[in-house]
Write an enzyme that holds these catalytic residues in place. Sequence first.
Site, PDB file in Angstrom:
ATOM      1  N   HIS A  99       0.831  -1.216   0.000  1.00 21.14           N
ATOM      2  CA  HIS A  99       0.000   0.000   0.000  1.00 21.14           C
ATOM      3  C   HIS A  99       0.870   1.273   0.000  1.00 21.14           C
ATOM      4  O   HIS A  99       2.024   1.215  -0.388  1.00 21.14           O
ATOM      5  CB  HIS A  99      -1.006  -0.035   1.149  1.00 21.14           C
ATOM      6  CG  HIS A  99      -1.682  -1.371   1.278  1.00 21.14           C
ATOM      7  ND1 HIS A  99      -2.643  -1.811   0.404  1.00 21.14           N
ATOM      8  CD2 HIS A  99      -1.459  -2.399   2.149  1.00 21.14           C
ATOM      9  CE1 HIS A  99      -3.021  -3.042   0.740  1.00 21.14           C
ATOM     10  NE2 HIS A  99      -2.310  -3.427   1.797  1.00 21.14           N
ATOM     11  N   GLU A 113      -2.275   0.445   7.950  1.00 24.48           N
ATOM     12  CA  GLU A 113      -1.404  -0.669   7.572  1.00 24.48           C
ATOM     13  C   GLU A 113      -0.190  -0.197   6.784  1.00 24.48           C
ATOM     14  O   GLU A 113       0.922  -0.698   6.976  1.00 24.48           O
ATOM     15  CB  GLU A 113      -2.198  -1.693   6.746  1.00 24.48           C
ATOM     16  CG  GLU A 113      -1.383  -2.945   6.445  1.00 24.48           C
ATOM     17  CD  GLU A 113      -1.924  -3.735   5.266  1.00 24.48           C
ATOM     18  OE1 GLU A 113      -3.102  -3.585   4.920  1.00 24.48           O
ATOM     19  OE2 GLU A 113      -1.125  -4.511   4.689  1.00 24.48           O
ATOM     20  N   HIS A 166       3.010  -7.021   4.436  1.00 19.73           N
ATOM     21  CA  HIS A 166       1.672  -6.515   4.769  1.00 19.73           C
ATOM     22  C   HIS A 166       1.321  -6.857   6.212  1.00 19.73           C
ATOM     23  O   HIS A 166       2.016  -7.625   6.876  1.00 19.73           O
ATOM     24  CB  HIS A 166       0.618  -7.163   3.859  1.00 19.73           C
ATOM     25  CG  HIS A 166       0.667  -6.693   2.447  1.00 19.73           C
ATOM     26  ND1 HIS A 166      -0.245  -5.837   1.910  1.00 19.73           N
ATOM     27  CD2 HIS A 166       1.573  -6.954   1.456  1.00 19.73           C
ATOM     28  CE1 HIS A 166       0.058  -5.593   0.645  1.00 19.73           C
ATOM     29  NE2 HIS A 166       1.169  -6.252   0.342  1.00 19.73           N
ATOM     30  N   GLU A 232       2.123 -11.577   5.813  1.00 25.44           N
ATOM     31  CA  GLU A 232       1.215 -10.780   6.636  1.00 25.44           C
ATOM     32  C   GLU A 232       1.728 -10.915   8.064  1.00 25.44           C
ATOM     33  O   GLU A 232       1.774 -12.006   8.626  1.00 25.44           O
ATOM     34  CB  GLU A 232      -0.219 -11.315   6.543  1.00 25.44           C
ATOM     35  CG  GLU A 232      -0.794 -11.337   5.140  1.00 25.44           C
ATOM     36  CD  GLU A 232      -1.481 -10.035   4.736  1.00 25.44           C
ATOM     37  OE1 GLU A 232      -1.417  -9.056   5.516  1.00 25.44           O
ATOM     38  OE2 GLU A 232      -2.078  -9.990   3.635  1.00 25.44           O
TER      39      GLU A 232
HETATM   40 ZN    ZN Z   1      -2.096  -5.202   2.859  1.00 25.61          ZN
END
Ligand code: ZN
Length: 268
Positions: A99, A113, A166, A232
């Site tokens: 992102h 995030e 992430h 993640e």
């Molecule tokens: Zn993400």
Amino acid sequence: MKRIYALLMALGLILLLSLSASGANQSGFRILVDGETLDSPASYISQDGTAMVSLRAIAEALGCNVVWDPVTRTASVSSAALPEEAPQYSALVVLDPGHGGEANGAEYGGVMEKDLNLSIASQAAVLLEEAGVTVLMTRTDDRYVDLYDRTALANGQKADLFVSVHCNANVDHDDVTGIYTCAYSRDTNGWRLAQLLHQTMREAAGADDFGMEERPNLAVLRTSLVPAALVECGFMSTEEELARLVRPEYQAKLARGIADGILAYLAQ
Ligand SMILES: [Zn+2]
């Protein structure tokens, strides 16, 4: 002068110490470790003339940590004092903090995030560069980067691997935790990379295991021509895990885990 030898089991290694006891102080004698006088009240000379020195005194003088377990009556000596030459890698790695810019990613408790991803990935980059790896980041600040541009960087530079960083969220369950990693398919080198990252990140952070998955539809995995994995780091949607994720110490552990996984992949 009386010379004594002590054997320490430290991290499965035998450390052979040569101590010299000479001279006299208020407790009757002097012990030198690396030329420094050991200041230990737990040292004495027994009746048969043997110099007795506490394990803790020697270990701590050498910069080790000593933990005594009274249940098993075991003294554990762990050492950062056994220098090991870190292997140097000549590799090119692309790290992709997920992102950025108007794409905030998940948002919980006022935390975005994109900011967690950048912080963790940037710290991993520093650790990798310390190991001799050249790191390219798809972004080093809060800006929007197209998904296809992210893998184009890795493809164009013929990077050795690509890792997208992430943090997770689950709208249905606010109690799930743990590390999740994925790759395009099990048949790729990216899967092996994801496996290693999954293991090292959990070890470094002491995090739970949320599993691994094939994700052929994720753009950054599908379009990468180099081994690619996506990690993640934990669930922002779970209050206790979000509290961990924002802590600098925890981010540093995750970064260590990411760097370790990449180094393990490069070493194989
Ligand atoms: Zn993400």
